[in-house]
Design a protein around this motif. Structure first.
Motif, mmCIF file in Angstrom:
data_model
loop_
_atom_site.group_PDB
_atom_site.id
_atom_site.type_symbol
_atom_site.label_atom_id
_atom_site.label_comp_id
_atom_site.label_asym_id
_atom_site.label_seq_id
_atom_site.Cartn_x
_atom_site.Cartn_y
_atom_site.Cartn_z
ATOM 1 N N UNK A 294 0.129 -10.065 8.867
ATOM 2 C CA UNK A 294 1.575 -10.062 8.661
ATOM 3 C C UNK A 294 1.928 -8.948 7.686
ATOM 4 N N UNK A 295 3.112 -8.425 7.828
ATOM 5 C CA UNK A 295 3.572 -7.408 6.893
ATOM 6 C C UNK A 295 3.239 -6.003 7.342
ATOM 7 N N UNK A 296 3.326 -5.089 6.384
ATOM 8 C CA UNK A 296 3.172 -3.678 6.694
ATOM 9 C C UNK A 296 1.703 -3.297 6.824
ATOM 10 N N UNK A 297 1.458 -2.317 7.699
ATOM 11 C CA UNK A 297 0.087 -1.852 7.944
ATOM 12 C C UNK A 297 0.043 -0.327 7.937
ATOM 13 N N UNK A 298 -1.145 0.189 7.653
ATOM 14 C CA UNK A 298 -1.434 1.595 7.901
ATOM 15 C C UNK A 298 -2.020 1.636 9.304
ATOM 16 N N UNK A 299 -1.709 2.693 10.060
ATOM 17 C CA UNK A 299 -2.252 2.763 11.414
ATOM 18 C C UNK A 299 -2.653 4.197 11.755
ATOM 19 N N UNK A 300 -3.578 4.288 12.696
ATOM 20 C CA UNK A 300 -4.045 5.580 13.200
ATOM 21 C C UNK A 300 -4.530 5.374 14.622
ATOM 22 N N UNK A 301 -4.478 6.422 15.412
ATOM 23 C CA UNK A 301 -5.005 6.351 16.770
ATOM 24 C C UNK A 301 -6.428 6.888 16.787
ATOM 25 N N UNK A 302 -7.302 6.190 17.537
ATOM 26 C CA UNK A 302 -8.711 6.555 17.635
ATOM 27 C C UNK A 302 -9.123 6.520 19.099
ATOM 28 N N UNK A 303 -9.749 7.592 19.547
ATOM 29 C CA UNK A 303 -10.300 7.610 20.897
ATOM 30 C C UNK A 303 -11.761 7.198 20.826
ATOM 31 N N UNK A 304 -12.129 6.154 21.542
ATOM 32 C CA UNK A 304 -13.490 5.632 21.527
ATOM 33 C C UNK A 304 -14.357 6.362 22.544
ATOM 34 N N UNK A 305 -15.419 7.006 22.051
ATOM 35 C CA UNK A 305 -16.414 7.651 22.920
ATOM 36 C C UNK A 305 -17.097 6.596 23.792
ATOM 37 N N UNK A 306 -17.459 5.471 23.170
ATOM 38 C CA UNK A 306 -18.198 4.413 23.868
ATOM 39 C C UNK A 306 -17.368 3.737 24.947
ATOM 40 N N UNK A 307 -16.101 3.437 24.637
ATOM 41 C CA UNK A 307 -15.269 2.681 25.569
ATOM 42 C C UNK A 307 -14.346 3.541 26.423
ATOM 43 N N UNK A 308 -14.235 4.818 26.097
ATOM 44 C CA UNK A 308 -13.413 5.718 26.897
ATOM 45 C C UNK A 308 -11.936 5.366 26.899
ATOM 46 N N UNK A 309 -11.425 4.910 25.755
ATOM 47 C CA UNK A 309 -10.008 4.600 25.659
ATOM 48 C C UNK A 309 -9.501 4.860 24.254
ATOM 49 N N UNK A 310 -8.185 4.841 24.086
ATOM 50 C CA UNK A 310 -7.558 5.096 22.796
ATOM 51 C C UNK A 310 -7.096 3.769 22.201
ATOM 52 N N UNK A 311 -7.402 3.587 20.907
ATOM 53 C CA UNK A 311 -6.998 2.383 20.188
ATOM 54 C C UNK A 311 -6.070 2.767 19.046
#
Length: 190
Positions: free
Chosen positions: A88-105
């Motif tokens: 709950x509340x405020x978060x820091x966030x960043x986008x990460x592309x996973x080499x292993x899973x082949x997707x962006x989180x």
């Protein structure tokens, strides 16, 4: 770290020339005794950095990070790959592309657990292209905390991540640095 290198040679499984499976001891089934030795080595390497928090990304880094945190006597914080109802509340966030899973989180950390007073050591199982570490670095920098460095279990030095992260001014201490993987086997950096 010769102990980790030996374990990779004995129990690691190569799939092609860029995938190394270490799931029998590192990131699925976990050898906690090996983790303890790894933790001692990072505690030695970062002894003078006054670490106050260990940060990793879910899921493979969590087990290692917990054992490392015991060496420092500090808490572990892990970046979640999905926002859940219990953050709950405020978060820091960043986008990460996973080499292993082949997707962006989108990875997130609650602002209440990371801030300017923290001295953060990043811990992760692998460093290949550096995307996960870049995301964690962004979280730390956004929070105003001090990043003391990154402890990596296995660095694929033949991929660009290590050089990239070091070029960002981040101290990287990898316990096993792989120079090459081929049909002839695995060779480590000197």
């Amino acid at each position: 770290m010769k102990l980790l290198e030996q374990r990779i040679l004995e129990d690691g499984v190569m799939e092609g020339e860029d995938v190394l499976k270490v799931d029998s001891f590192l990131n699925h089934q976990m050898d906690v005794g090996l983790f303890a030795e790894m933790g001692k080595e990072w505690a030695r390497l970062f002894a003078d950095d006054h670490v106050t928090k260990i940060l990793t990304i879910e899921a493979s880094g969590i087990g290692i990070a917990c054992v490392v945190a015991q060496q420092f006597g500090v808490p572990v914080l892990f970046a979640k790959k999905n926002k859940t109802k219990n953050i709950a509340g405020e978060v820091y966030s960043a986008q990460v592309e996973s080499f292993t899973h082949g997707r962006v989180y989108d990875i997130i950390v609650s602002k209440k657990f990371l801030g300017p007073g923290d001295r953060v050591l990043l811990i992760d199982d692998f460093l290949a292209n550096g995307a996960a570490l870049q995301g964690l670095i962004k979280l730390v920098r956004d929070s105003g905390a001090t990043l003391v460095g990154a402890g990596i279990a296995v660095e694929k030095a033949f991929q660009p991540g290590g050089d990239l992260i070091r070029s960002m001014g981040v101290r990287v201490e990898s316990l096993a640095r792989i120079k090459a993987m081929s049909s002839k086997g695995i060779t480590f950096c000197d």
